[in-house]
Design a protein around this motif. Structure first.
Motif, short mmCIF file in Angstrom:
data_model
loop_
_atom_site.label_atom_id
_atom_site.label_comp_id
_atom_site.label_asym_id
_atom_site.label_seq_id
_atom_site.Cartn_x
_atom_site.Cartn_y
_atom_site.Cartn_z
N GLN A 160 0.83 -1.21 0.00
CA GLN A 160 0.00 0.00 0.00
C GLN A 160 0.87 1.26 0.00
O GLN A 160 0.60 2.21 -0.76
CB GLN A 160 -0.90 0.02 1.24
CG GLN A 160 -1.99 -1.02 1.25
CD GLN A 160 -2.81 -0.93 2.52
OE1 GLN A 160 -3.76 -0.17 2.61
NE2 GLN A 160 -2.43 -1.72 3.52
N SER A 184 2.59 1.62 -3.42
CA SER A 184 1.61 1.96 -4.46
C SER A 184 1.14 3.40 -4.33
O SER A 184 1.03 4.13 -5.34
CB SER A 184 0.41 1.01 -4.38
OG SER A 184 0.80 -0.33 -4.57
N LEU A 185 0.86 3.84 -3.10
CA LEU A 185 0.43 5.22 -2.90
C LEU A 185 1.55 6.20 -3.24
O LEU A 185 1.31 7.26 -3.85
CB LEU A 185 0.00 5.40 -1.44
CG LEU A 185 -0.56 6.78 -1.07
CD1 LEU A 185 -1.79 7.11 -1.91
CD2 LEU A 185 -0.91 6.84 0.41
N PHE A 190 -3.06 -0.79 -4.93
CA PHE A 190 -3.46 -0.08 -3.72
C PHE A 190 -4.88 -0.47 -3.30
O PHE A 190 -5.14 -0.70 -2.12
CB PHE A 190 -3.38 1.43 -3.95
CG PHE A 190 -3.75 2.23 -2.73
CD1 PHE A 190 -2.87 2.37 -1.68
CD2 PHE A 190 -4.99 2.85 -2.64
CE1 PHE A 190 -3.21 3.10 -0.54
CE2 PHE A 190 -5.34 3.58 -1.51
CZ PHE A 190 -4.44 3.71 -0.46
N SER A 225 -5.39 -2.69 0.05
CA SER A 225 -6.10 -2.01 1.13
C SER A 225 -7.23 -2.87 1.65
O SER A 225 -7.44 -3.00 2.87
CB SER A 225 -6.64 -0.66 0.64
OG SER A 225 -5.60 0.20 0.27
#
Length: 265
Positions: free
Chosen positions: A143, A146-147, A191, A195
């Motif tokens: 996450q 990816s963010l 993401f 998540s």
């Protein structure tokens, strides 16, 4: 506890694991090439931003490799069962071996795993008592990476100053738009998926319920742990030092009084 390497011979699992590794490699190669290094060389971004991206990438790939190669809690062929703990064991009707309660037989791996949560093809391994913490770290750092990638892609489109020194003949420059679009698509996909998976795993840990138990029509002696979340996560990660929960390089040591007592095997 010794570090034991565990491999699952499964071509489909190897294919899925290779896809995850390919996504990580794509962003680790093209994002620095297209965004980080050119803007750093012209003074648009600080060195700390480049270091943070590579640190997130390092933690992500470390968690992936360790989660896929760590022993999830495989039971030995001839476990030693003390007389005082026999009531906590049961017979597996698939491999005809004794196993602790809440263990599960993985048909893909061909053996029983202590407190098995599920078999994940994306790491080509089971998620069980001994590697659940690594799988949770993998979800978290995927996450983060990816963010981070999505933010850099957005800044490249709308925020960063145009570059003055470009090698127009370079592959990355000639295909920058297409490469960044692929990176954005993969970032959104990873993401969103991670998540959801991270939330599901965290909820299961805090309620002391595995994914297999959630999918069952009935659950016996399974429910909310009724304990502080710090204690619950400390037992999963094998340490009460919260900072170490985020470190994938260490060796996990089971704590006493865990959610799933460490029986003699």
């Amino acid at each position: 506890m010794k570090l034991r390497v565990h491999f699952v011979v499964d071509p489909m699992g190897w294919f899925c694991l290779s896809m995850v590794f390919g996504v990580w490699l794509y962003n680790t190669v093209f994002i620095p090439t297209l965004i980080l290094f050119p803007h750093y060389s012209e003074g648009h971004i600080p060195c700390a931003l480049v270091a943070c991206y590579y640190l997130a990438s390092l933690f992500c790939i470390t968690a992936l490799v360790r989660a896929s190669t760590a022993d999830p809690g495989r039971l030995p062929q001839d476990p030693h069962i003390p007389h005082s703990e026999r009531e906590h064991w049961e017979l597996c009707n698939k491999c005809n071996l004794m196993r602790p309660k809440r263990s599960h037989h993985c048909s893909r791996c061909g053996h029983c795993v202590r407190r098995m949560d599920h078999h994940c093809p994306w790491i080509n391994n089971c998620v069980g008592e001994d590697n659940h913490w690594l799988f949770l770290q993998l979800c978290f750092y995927t996450q983060v990476l990816s963010l981070f990638t999505l933010l850099l892609d957005f800044c490249q489109y709308y925020y960063f100053h145009p570059l003055t020194h470009l090698q127009q003949e370079g592959f990355g420059v000639r295909h920058e738009l297409a490469l960044l679009r692929v990176s954005t698509f993969m970032g959104l996909l990873m993401f969103g998926g991670m998540s959801s998976l991270f939330y599901t795993q965290l909820t299961g840990i805090l309620t002391d319920t595995t994914t297999i138990e959630k999918m069952s029509y009935f659950k016996s002696d399974v429910g909310s742990s009724g304990r502080p979340w710090q204690q619950t996560l400390s037992e999963v990660f094998g340490t009460r030092w919260k900072l170490l929960w985020f470190v994938p390089f260490r060796i996990r040591q089971p704590l006493g009084g865990a959610l799933y007592p460490r029986l003699h095997v």
